[in-house]
Design a protein around this motif. Structure first.
Motif, PDB file in Angstrom:
ATOM      1  N   GLU A   7     -31.200 -38.521  17.851  1.00  0.00           N
ATOM      2  CA  GLU A   7     -30.674 -37.685  19.737  1.00  0.00           C
ATOM      3  C   GLU A   7     -31.798 -39.177  20.085  1.00  0.00           C
ATOM      4  N   GLU A  36     -26.300 -45.868  32.398  1.00  0.00           N
ATOM      5  CA  GLU A  36     -24.242 -46.681  31.996  1.00  0.00           C
ATOM      6  C   GLU A  36     -24.262 -46.172  30.650  1.00  0.00           C
ATOM      7  N   LYS A  37     -23.264 -45.590  30.306  1.00  0.00           N
ATOM      8  CA  LYS A  37     -22.227 -45.434  28.980  1.00  0.00           C
ATOM      9  C   LYS A  37     -22.067 -46.981  28.281  1.00  0.00           C
ATOM     10  N   ARG A  89     -21.671 -39.918  21.281  1.00  0.00           N
ATOM     11  CA  ARG A  89     -21.010 -39.402  22.157  1.00  0.00           C
ATOM     12  C   ARG A  89     -22.851 -39.613  23.108  1.00  0.00           C
ATOM     13  N   TYR A  90     -22.201 -39.359  24.953  1.00  0.00           N
ATOM     14  CA  TYR A  90     -23.447 -39.912  25.284  1.00  0.00           C
ATOM     15  C   TYR A  90     -23.134 -39.018  26.245  1.00  0.00           C
ATOM     16  N   SER A  91     -24.322 -38.095  27.088  1.00  0.00           N
ATOM     17  CA  SER A  91     -23.852 -37.161  27.942  1.00  0.00           C
ATOM     18  C   SER A  91     -25.594 -37.193  28.604  1.00  0.00           C
ATOM     19  N   ASN A  92     -24.987 -36.848  30.101  1.00  0.00           N
ATOM     20  CA  ASN A  92     -26.875 -37.192  30.161  1.00  0.00           C
ATOM     21  C   ASN A  92     -27.815 -37.646  30.022  1.00  0.00           C
TER      22      ASN A  92
END
Length: 99
Positions: A25, A32-33, A74-77
């Motif tokens: 993590e 931004e992604k 995965r990329y989130s928050n």
């Protein structure tokens, strides 16, 4: 021209519940992604990301070999989560003839 602050991102790496995968993590708040680069080999990984005024970058060693071709990200928050399976220790073992 504004100065860019260069910092190492917060990283947390740990095995999953079955000790089959390494979970990584990376905390990248406000990034931004499209501005994230993550590269992995069997014994380490590199992350680089940027947002206005801040550049996150660092490389890290992995103590147990992994299979980089099977990594999923995965990329989130603001958190990049990467799951990569550990290499099986005897997967590439060679039989030695005993004389």
């Amino acid at each position: 021209m504004a100065d860019t602050l260069k910092v190492s991102p917060s990283i947390c790496a740990y095995p999953d519940d079955k000790y089959e995968n390494l979970e990584i993590e990376v905390v990248l708040p406000g990034v931004e992604k499209k501005d994230i680069s993550f590269k992995i080999t069997e014994d380490g990984f590199y992350v680089r990301a940027a947002k206005e005024g801040v550049e996150y970058a660092d490389s890290y060693a992995i103590c147990c070999p992994v299979v980089p071709e099977k990594a999923v990200a995965r990329y989130s928050n603001g958190v990049l989560k990467v799951t990569v399976p550990y290499e099986q220790p005897f997967e590439k073992a060679v039989d030695v003839k005993i004389e």
